[in-house]
Design an enzyme around this catalytic site. Sequence first.
Site, PDB file in Angstrom:
ATOM      1  N   ARG A 148      11.050   3.872   3.671  1.00  0.00           N
ATOM      2  CA  ARG A 148      10.697   2.917   4.744  1.00  0.00           C
ATOM      3  C   ARG A 148      11.959   2.155   5.103  1.00  0.00           C
ATOM      4  O   ARG A 148      12.681   1.685   4.222  1.00  0.00           O
ATOM      5  CB  ARG A 148       9.610   1.953   4.278  1.00  0.00           C
ATOM      6  N   LYS A 181      25.646  -2.983   0.008  1.00  0.00           N
ATOM      7  CA  LYS A 181      27.126  -2.982  -0.023  1.00  0.00           C
ATOM      8  C   LYS A 181      27.690  -2.262   1.191  1.00  0.00           C
ATOM      9  O   LYS A 181      28.893  -2.041   1.281  1.00  0.00           O
ATOM     10  CB  LYS A 181      27.609  -2.263  -1.289  1.00  0.00           C
ATOM     11  N   HIS A 195       4.485   5.784  11.597  1.00  0.00           N
ATOM     12  CA  HIS A 195       4.091   5.646  10.185  1.00  0.00           C
ATOM     13  C   HIS A 195       3.121   6.794   9.894  1.00  0.00           C
ATOM     14  O   HIS A 195       1.911   6.594   9.759  1.00  0.00           O
ATOM     15  CB  HIS A 195       3.433   4.268   9.995  1.00  0.00           C
ATOM     16  N   ARG A 213       0.795  -1.221   0.000  1.00  0.00           N
ATOM     17  CA  ARG A 213       0.000   0.000   0.000  1.00  0.00           C
ATOM     18  C   ARG A 213       0.832   1.277   0.000  1.00  0.00           C
ATOM     19  O   ARG A 213       0.596   2.185  -0.812  1.00  0.00           O
ATOM     20  CB  ARG A 213      -0.921   0.052   1.245  1.00  0.00           C
ATOM     21  N   THR A 214       1.765   1.387   0.912  1.00  0.00           N
ATOM     22  CA  THR A 214       2.442   2.679   1.079  1.00  0.00           C
ATOM     23  C   THR A 214       3.246   3.034  -0.169  1.00  0.00           C
ATOM     24  O   THR A 214       3.109   4.128  -0.718  1.00  0.00           O
ATOM     25  CB  THR A 214       3.348   2.645   2.328  1.00  0.00           C
TER      26      THR A 214
HETATM   27  N1   CP Z   1      -0.432  -0.050   5.789  1.00  0.00           N
HETATM   28  C1   CP Z   1       0.785  -0.285   5.260  1.00  0.00           C
HETATM   29  O1   CP Z   1       1.783   0.320   5.628  1.00  0.00           O
HETATM   30  O2   CP Z   1       0.797  -1.272   4.304  1.00  0.00           O
HETATM   31  P1   CP Z   1       2.076  -1.729   3.489  1.00  0.00           P
HETATM   32  O3   CP Z   1       3.024  -2.383   4.464  1.00  0.00           O
HETATM   33  O4   CP Z   1       1.558  -2.681   2.446  1.00  0.00           O
HETATM   34  O5   CP Z   1       2.699  -0.505   2.905  1.00  0.00           O
END
Ligand code: CP
Length: 310
Positions: free
Chosen positions: A103, A82, A131, A53-54
């Site tokens: 991320r 590396k 998040h 999703r993100t």
């Molecule tokens: N909600 C969320 O962060 O989903 P993903 O891990 O698929 O990005």
Amino acid sequence: MKVRHLIDPCDLTVKEVEELIKLANLLEKSPDKYNSCCQNKILATLFFEPSTRTRLSFESAMHRLGGSAIGFADGNSSSGAKGESISDTIRTVSCYADIIAMRHPKEGSAYVAADVSEVPFINAGDGGHYHPTQTLTDLLTIYNLKNKLDNLVIGFCGDLKFGRTVHSLVKAMARYKNISFIFISPPELIIPDYLKKEVLEKSNIKYYESTSLESEIPKLDILYMTRVQKERFFNESDYIRLKDTYILDSEKLTLAKGDLSIMHPLPRVNEISPEVDSDPRAAYFMQARYGVYIRMALIIKLLGIKEDLC
Ligand code: CP
């Protein structure tokens, strides 16, 4: 102009969140009006942890605004494998992109990155910490479902220890009036102390902890289910023992209010039975869809693009 970053869910003021929600709803209603807002702009998505999703909603958001996206979905395909440091990666990518979303599994990595980024930097999840763009997605969903962000009883259920979406949303919702929280988890996965002491108790927010979903569900306006975060456990046998502690099904939902909203940041594993998907109270796929519009709004804001010039 000072470069703005988004690391912590409270880096945006309540007023700014309100403006983003308004803009996200306009973007959903009139997408054509904004389809060249970010022409010639490049988003970099640097994902050192898995995501559906993100990452894809960020890239979809940028494409829908007329921009383009570069990046990687696996840290092993980057020079991080590396031994390159986060700082050097971000310094380099700042030369290639106008805005960065990253991320990373390490808590605090977002601070290191933002510190050296020459372009707006967005924390797309740092370990079990925060998040913030999921939080914006959640706030947009709650606002559109309830027409308010105050006077709500919110239950969080599942892995409240490692769930960064929970930590972020608790911190963000604590800024609204008359919010109370019920934290439902096994004793091993309770909400971290720093949130209880430094966020909730400092602001006199009402909350309590419970181990029973059945006893708490009748009291809730919103039920925020979460997955037990396998990737954060040191011991697989603990994960196996705890992973199915809570499974929301149609029978448990007979105990809930008719206007309950069921949310989940996704991905789900077993914690919501598929039979719940057809219940009108299930909001989690709507929540995933809103992720695109709120990220479009955030990109416009952080790039400093004036809405009337879109
Ligand atoms: N909600 C969320 O962060 O989903 P993903 O891990 O698929 O990005």
